[in-house]
Design a protein around this motif. Structure first.
Motif, PDB file in Angstrom:
ATOM      1  N   ALA A   1      51.153 -91.083 -43.038  1.00 23.21           N
ATOM      2  CA  ALA A   1      51.663 -91.140 -42.028  1.00 23.21           C
ATOM      3  C   ALA A   1      52.553 -90.528 -41.396  1.00 23.21           C
ATOM      4  CB  ALA A   1      52.896 -90.999 -43.589  1.00 23.21           C
ATOM      5  N   GLU A   2      51.901 -88.988 -41.816  1.00 20.66           N
ATOM      6  CA  GLU A   2      52.408 -87.795 -40.660  1.00 20.66           C
ATOM      7  C   GLU A   2      51.922 -87.537 -39.889  1.00 20.66           C
ATOM      8  OE1 GLU A   2      53.011 -84.274 -43.635  1.00 20.66           O
ATOM      9  OE2 GLU A   2      54.131 -85.302 -44.429  1.00 20.66           O
ATOM     10  N   SER A   3      50.613 -88.248 -39.881  1.00 17.76           N
ATOM     11  CA  SER A   3      49.561 -87.939 -38.409  1.00 17.76           C
ATOM     12  C   SER A   3      49.836 -89.224 -37.604  1.00 17.76           C
ATOM     13  CB  SER A   3      47.890 -87.822 -39.246  1.00 17.76           C
ATOM     14  OG  SER A   3      47.673 -89.159 -39.601  1.00 17.76           O
ATOM     15  N   THR A   4      50.206 -90.274 -38.767  1.00 23.73           N
ATOM     16  CA  THR A   4      50.120 -91.374 -37.523  1.00 23.73           C
ATOM     17  C   THR A   4      51.606 -91.126 -36.655  1.00 23.73           C
ATOM     18  OG1 THR A   4      49.309 -92.993 -38.642  1.00 23.73           O
ATOM     19  CG2 THR A   4      51.022 -93.315 -37.698  1.00 23.73           C
ATOM     20  N   ARG A   5      52.506 -90.619 -37.982  1.00 23.63           N
ATOM     21  CA  ARG A   5      53.884 -90.447 -36.607  1.00 23.63           C
ATOM     22  C   ARG A   5      53.708 -89.505 -35.518  1.00 23.63           C
ATOM     23  NH1 ARG A   5      58.253 -86.156 -38.352  1.00 23.63           N
ATOM     24  NH2 ARG A   5      60.558 -86.679 -37.609  1.00 23.63           N
ATOM     25  N   GLN A   6      52.740 -88.086 -35.753  1.00 23.67           N
ATOM     26  CA  GLN A   6      52.584 -87.362 -34.264  1.00 23.67           C
ATOM     27  C   GLN A   6      51.943 -87.592 -33.867  1.00 23.67           C
ATOM     28  OE1 GLN A   6      50.637 -84.794 -36.977  1.00 23.67           O
ATOM     29  NE2 GLN A   6      52.620 -83.923 -38.533  1.00 23.67           N
ATOM     30  N   ALA A   7      51.597 -88.883 -34.284  1.00 23.80           N
ATOM     31  CA  ALA A   7      50.596 -89.741 -32.632  1.00 23.80           C
ATOM     32  C   ALA A   7      51.445 -89.926 -31.875  1.00 23.80           C
ATOM     33  CB  ALA A   7      49.129 -90.573 -33.097  1.00 23.80           C
ATOM     34  N   VAL A   8      51.898 -90.478 -32.708  1.00 26.11           N
ATOM     35  CA  VAL A   8      53.240 -91.384 -31.861  1.00 26.11           C
ATOM     36  C   VAL A   8      54.039 -90.508 -31.213  1.00 26.11           C
ATOM     37  CG1 VAL A   8      55.004 -92.923 -31.818  1.00 26.11           C
ATOM     38  CG2 VAL A   8      53.029 -92.921 -33.288  1.00 26.11           C
ATOM     39  N   HIS A   9      54.474 -89.282 -31.726  1.00 25.50           N
ATOM     40  CA  HIS A   9      54.882 -88.147 -30.637  1.00 25.50           C
ATOM     41  C   HIS A   9      54.477 -87.921 -29.286  1.00 25.50           C
ATOM     42  CE1 HIS A   9      59.230 -88.165 -32.567  1.00 25.50           C
ATOM     43  NE2 HIS A   9      58.677 -88.293 -33.453  1.00 25.50           N
ATOM     44  N   ARG A  10      52.894 -87.665 -29.673  1.00 19.61           N
ATOM     45  CA  ARG A  10      52.003 -87.229 -29.299  1.00 19.61           C
ATOM     46  C   ARG A  10      52.031 -87.924 -27.703  1.00 19.61           C
ATOM     47  NH1 ARG A  10      49.720 -84.721 -33.118  1.00 19.61           N
ATOM     48  NH2 ARG A  10      47.884 -86.808 -33.378  1.00 19.61           N
ATOM     49  N   HIS A  11      51.610 -89.922 -28.226  1.00 19.75           N
ATOM     50  CA  HIS A  11      51.477 -90.670 -27.447  1.00 19.75           C
ATOM     51  C   HIS A  11      53.029 -91.660 -27.137  1.00 19.75           C
ATOM     52  CE1 HIS A  11      47.522 -88.648 -26.742  1.00 19.75           C
ATOM     53  NE2 HIS A  11      47.599 -88.914 -28.270  1.00 19.75           N
ATOM     54  N   GLU A  12      54.102 -91.290 -26.729  1.00 21.96           N
ATOM     55  CA  GLU A  12      54.891 -92.262 -26.554  1.00 21.96           C
ATOM     56  C   GLU A  12      54.839 -93.462 -27.031  1.00 21.96           C
ATOM     57  OE1 GLU A  12      59.073 -93.091 -24.059  1.00 21.96           O
ATOM     58  OE2 GLU A  12      59.079 -90.713 -25.080  1.00 21.96           O
ATOM     59  N   TRP A  13      54.324 -93.779 -25.929  1.00 18.27           N
ATOM     60  CA  TRP A  13      53.807 -95.392 -25.543  1.00 18.27           C
ATOM     61  C   TRP A  13      53.214 -96.116 -26.313  1.00 18.27           C
ATOM     62  CZ3 TRP A  13      48.873 -96.225 -26.165  1.00 18.27           C
ATOM     63  CH2 TRP A  13      47.556 -95.091 -26.591  1.00 18.27           C
TER      64      TRP A  13
ATOM     65  N   ALA B   1      60.023 -96.070 -38.801  1.00 20.34           N
ATOM     66  CA  ALA B   1      60.530 -94.727 -38.609  1.00 20.34           C
ATOM     67  C   ALA B   1      61.110 -93.939 -36.880  1.00 20.34           C
ATOM     68  CB  ALA B   1      59.745 -93.754 -38.901  1.00 20.34           C
ATOM     69  N   VAL B   2      59.030 -94.300 -36.395  1.00 16.69           N
ATOM     70  CA  VAL B   2      58.680 -93.971 -34.885  1.00 16.69           C
ATOM     71  C   VAL B   2      59.289 -94.650 -33.994  1.00 16.69           C
ATOM     72  CG1 VAL B   2      56.566 -92.751 -35.993  1.00 16.69           C
ATOM     73  CG2 VAL B   2      56.359 -94.769 -35.212  1.00 16.69           C
ATOM     74  N   ARG B   3      59.411 -96.170 -34.129  1.00 20.06           N
ATOM     75  CA  ARG B   3      59.997 -96.460 -33.765  1.00 20.06           C
ATOM     76  C   ARG B   3      61.745 -96.621 -33.311  1.00 20.06           C
ATOM     77  NH1 ARG B   3      57.476-103.147 -34.285  1.00 20.06           N
ATOM     78  NH2 ARG B   3      55.073-101.957 -32.916  1.00 20.06           N
ATOM     79  N   ARG B   4      62.068 -95.933 -34.236  1.00 22.54           N
ATOM     80  CA  ARG B   4      63.706 -95.023 -33.844  1.00 22.54           C
ATOM     81  C   ARG B   4      63.645 -94.295 -33.803  1.00 22.54           C
ATOM     82  NH1 ARG B   4      64.107 -95.338 -39.172  1.00 22.54           N
ATOM     83  NH2 ARG B   4      64.442 -93.320 -39.422  1.00 22.54           N
ATOM     84  N   GLU B   5      62.792 -93.619 -33.229  1.00 23.64           N
ATOM     85  CA  GLU B   5      62.885 -92.069 -32.781  1.00 23.64           C
ATOM     86  C   GLU B   5      62.615 -91.872 -31.834  1.00 23.64           C
ATOM     87  OE1 GLU B   5      61.123 -90.100 -37.077  1.00 23.64           O
ATOM     88  OE2 GLU B   5      60.019 -89.846 -35.388  1.00 23.64           O
ATOM     89  N   ILE B   6      61.588 -93.181 -31.118  1.00 20.76           N
ATOM     90  CA  ILE B   6      61.792 -93.543 -29.819  1.00 20.76           C
ATOM     91  C   ILE B   6      61.987 -94.073 -28.828  1.00 20.76           C
ATOM     92  CG2 ILE B   6      59.516 -93.802 -27.695  1.00 20.76           C
ATOM     93  CD1 ILE B   6      58.658 -92.062 -29.744  1.00 20.76           C
ATOM     94  N   ALA B   7      62.652 -94.772 -29.806  1.00 25.45           N
ATOM     95  CA  ALA B   7      63.575 -95.517 -28.937  1.00 25.45           C
ATOM     96  C   ALA B   7      65.677 -94.081 -28.600  1.00 25.45           C
ATOM     97  CB  ALA B   7      64.834 -96.191 -29.813  1.00 25.45           C
ATOM     98  N   GLU B   8      65.307 -93.102 -29.838  1.00 25.40           N
ATOM     99  CA  GLU B   8      66.363 -92.167 -29.633  1.00 25.40           C
ATOM    100  C   GLU B   8      65.886 -91.211 -28.127  1.00 25.40           C
ATOM    101  OE1 GLU B   8      69.365 -89.468 -30.286  1.00 25.40           O
ATOM    102  OE2 GLU B   8      68.948 -91.838 -30.804  1.00 25.40           O
ATOM    103  N   ARG B   9      64.599 -90.429 -28.234  1.00 19.94           N
ATOM    104  CA  ARG B   9      64.305 -90.677 -27.140  1.00 19.94           C
ATOM    105  C   ARG B   9      64.618 -90.395 -26.080  1.00 19.94           C
ATOM    106  NH1 ARG B   9      57.842 -88.331 -27.176  1.00 19.94           N
ATOM    107  NH2 ARG B   9      58.374 -87.739 -29.285  1.00 19.94           N
TER     108      ARG B   9
END
Length: 226
Positions: free
Chosen positions: A92-104, A152-160
């Motif tokens: 979970a955490e490594s996937t989240r970190q990857a999405v934050h590095r690569h927003e797309w 979770a990460v889609r919500r975070e990226i939407a906020e960004r």
């Protein structure tokens, strides 16, 4: 024959040498800099100083290119740990970190499973850690964790993205709409919601993610260990 099985053209002398790996790295740089709309075979060819038609010897379609780029990011997701709970948390955490590095990536994860070699290696590591779990529960367990992370990460990226679009960070947005909420809550129509908004702890994104993940892992543990 899928792209991972299809051989590459033989190397040839050229002012712009090509390989599938070079093409993917160039596409990844474009996506990280300017989003998925910046990724096309024509734009990747231009970034490599090559003619677009040369790329078709390596990659047939844009869909194949995106599959390869996504799989390249999956190489960054290597769950580790002792036991199923540590490995699922690492997943979970490594996937989240990857999405934050690569927003797309938030726009491409989910849906049909990724079947590239790096994605399969990630899946193998996770499933191997669940070796003691009932075979019929393995994929639902992994699917539950993936679904939580994707949401979770889609919500975070939407906020960004909202911060960039509006020029307001989360605190500024809350300050703008705070008076409206206070007036609405003062009507007494939403007492439960008002109590939570006014009195509950307001966690940041990291705390929210980890607490939600704890809830999920506790539930998984109750099911598979009970």
């Amino acid at each position: 024959m899928v792209v991972w099985e299809r051989p590459e053209p033989p190397e040839r002398p050229s002012p712009a040498p090509l390989s599938r790996e070079r093409i993917v790295r160039a596409a990844l740089r474009l996506a990280d800099a300017d989003g998925l709309e910046a990724v096309s075979l024509r734009k990747v060819a231009a970034a490599l100083g090559a003619g677009p038609m040369r790329l078709y010897g390596y990659i047939a379609t844009k869909e194949e290119l995106l599959d390869l780029v996504v799989d390249a990011v999956y190489a960054e997701i290597r769950p580790t740990g002792d036991g199923w709970r540590e490995v699922l948390r690492s997943l979970a955490e490594s996937t989240r970190q990857a999405v934050h590095r690569h927003e797309w990536l938030a726009d491409l994860i989910g849906g049909r499973p990724q079947l590239g070699p790096h994605a399969l290696a990630r899946g193998e590591a996770v499933v191997a850690a669940l070796g003691g779990v009932d075979l019929d529960l393995v994929m639902p367990v992994v699917g539950a964790v993936d679904a939580y992370v994707i949401g979770a990460v889609r919500r975070e990226i939407a906020e960004r993205r909202a911060e960039r679009a509006t020029g307001m960070d989360k605190r500024q947005w809350q300050a703008t709409f705070g008076p409206y909420l206070e007036r609405t809550f003062a009507t007494g129509r939403f007492p439960a919601l008002a109590g939570v908004v006014r009195d509950a702890a307001h966690l940041d994104a990291d705390e929210t993610f980890r607490l939600g993940l704890d809830f999920l892992l506790d539930g998984i543990g109750a099911r598979i260990e009970g």
